[in-house]
Design a protein around this motif. Sequence first.
Motif, mmCIF file in Angstrom:
data_model
loop_
_atom_site.group_PDB
_atom_site.id
_atom_site.type_symbol
_atom_site.label_atom_id
_atom_site.label_comp_id
_atom_site.label_asym_id
_atom_site.label_seq_id
_atom_site.Cartn_x
_atom_site.Cartn_y
_atom_site.Cartn_z
ATOM 1 N N THR A 1 55.593 20.718 -26.062
ATOM 2 C CA THR A 1 56.432 20.604 -24.872
ATOM 3 C C THR A 1 57.848 21.043 -25.219
ATOM 4 O O THR A 1 58.392 20.648 -26.249
ATOM 5 N N ARG B 1 50.404 24.180 -26.951
ATOM 6 C CA ARG B 1 51.834 24.531 -27.081
ATOM 7 C C ARG B 1 52.658 23.262 -27.006
ATOM 8 O O ARG B 1 52.410 22.406 -26.153
ATOM 9 N N ARG C 1 55.709 23.524 -20.363
ATOM 10 C CA ARG C 1 54.505 23.189 -21.161
ATOM 11 C C ARG C 1 53.734 24.446 -21.496
ATOM 12 O O ARG C 1 53.719 25.382 -20.763
ATOM 13 N N THR D 1 61.972 22.232 -28.494
ATOM 14 C CA THR D 1 61.079 21.073 -28.626
ATOM 15 C C THR D 1 61.914 19.884 -29.110
ATOM 16 O O THR D 1 63.036 20.068 -29.608
ATOM 17 N N TRP E 1 61.908 21.688 -23.675
ATOM 18 C CA TRP E 1 62.845 21.165 -22.685
ATOM 19 C C TRP E 1 64.001 22.144 -22.536
ATOM 20 O O TRP E 1 64.432 22.756 -23.513
ATOM 21 N N VAL F 1 60.879 20.560 -17.854
ATOM 22 C CA VAL F 1 59.928 20.596 -18.963
ATOM 23 C C VAL F 1 59.095 21.864 -18.854
ATOM 24 O O VAL F 1 58.624 22.208 -17.771
#
Lengths: 105, 378
Positions: A19, A17, A105, A65, A21, A103
């Motif tokens: 990252t 996947r 993930r 992303t 934000w 973040v």
Amino acid sequence: MNQSLKRTNALECRPPRPTRWVRARGALWRSILDGVIISAPWTQELLVLKGTAAELWYALAEPVTVDQLSRQMSTSFDSSADAIAGDLASSLRELVLQGAVEVLR
Amino acid sequence: MTVSAADLQVTVAAHGLTGSMRTWPDAPLTASRWKELLARATSSRLQGLLVHAILDGALPATTEQLEQAAEAHSHAMTAALVLDRILLDATAALDTARIPYRALKGATFAYARYEHPELRTYSDIDILVTSECIEDALRVLGSLGYERGFPELRPGFDRRFGKAVTLADSRGLSIDLHRTLVAGPLGLAIDLPTLFATASTIKIGGRRVVTLGNEEQFLLACYAAAVGDVPPGLRALRDVAQFALHTPIDTQRVIQLARSWASGAVVARALNLTWHALQLADAVPLSTWAARYQPTSHERRILNAYLRTRRYGPQALASLSYISGIRQKVAFLQAVALPDGKWLEKKQASRTQWLRRSRHALVRSSRLDLTKPSGMQR
């Protein structure tokens, strides 16, 4: 047994996947004329973002992303998405250090 | 025709309200009038409305004027964020200690009653707890570094008769820990358990903060507008307008609460002052009710205790009618006339000086014709 093996294989085949934000949970903020003032959770310091940095903040209302952000903000930067991706990534890392962004993930 | 800065400040307070008939100038203000308007808007805590009036094109301004207004707004927003964080920490600590609370005014109005929180500024935190929990709440907030600046008038006064205890941290930031919504007789007339019978919630930074029910919040706004300051504060009038025009409130329930809290005259005054000052053309059921409202002589007498003199004596005397039982009345009078030594020490007064002052205040109060109407605007 076979079914379990199949599941494991399926997980291994899934692409990683990307990252994403997003604004930190618990972050407070107020818009001002030329930017935004942010109170990150767990810190006493306030952060002031202006110009494109403030636009970046507004774009982080939902998890995104770097690629999505680059495309979205390329007009503001008056540059191509590829050219600004690096700058955006480093701004995001800085905001994470300040506690304003997290973040996923 | 040149409009004064004082008059323009009222127009700023009405900015964006549906049906306000107030008018704006056609051109940017001269430097001196702008300076006065900015100072007035800042002291009335209308910085958010001032900036938005300029940005929306209602108030013509030079670039320099916009920058100055934005700077004042930025300072106010910085303060608001610091206060929001205090509110979140304080309410989380009260939740952990299982102390029921209701956040009041400030942030709760800004987040829930205005189009966006940048429009409303505030300077402290107000939290209501039940009389039974006030001492526990003081301990909880004490553990966060908030200490009372003034000792209790007499032991047990806060829990039985007090309006609020002001606490401050080492930075000087304050929390008013309330037991009731307003000082004096109006505060004592409120049926306090009803304040905890209903609730609404707002989200600040993703966290749930509990506040009063809509109708109770509206009455709180009316207290601030009608008896909070003389002359009434413009931000308080704007709050009343926000509720009356933009909040779903049950008019009948407001009237019923006002009646049972001896506050019909207060609510009517708040609405009449708001409609008059902000020149609101649109009538709503509450404004119509207020325009026709005839206060009882008892309500007038109480209102006068707040408006005709800002001294505590008349309010203390009027408070007696809302304190039940002779023992309680004596305890109240004793606390007012003979405060605790530590309180007097902080006040830098001797017991004799205080007694003399109390006697004068009571004599002055008894000479006041408290039955005269107090300039209710109709």
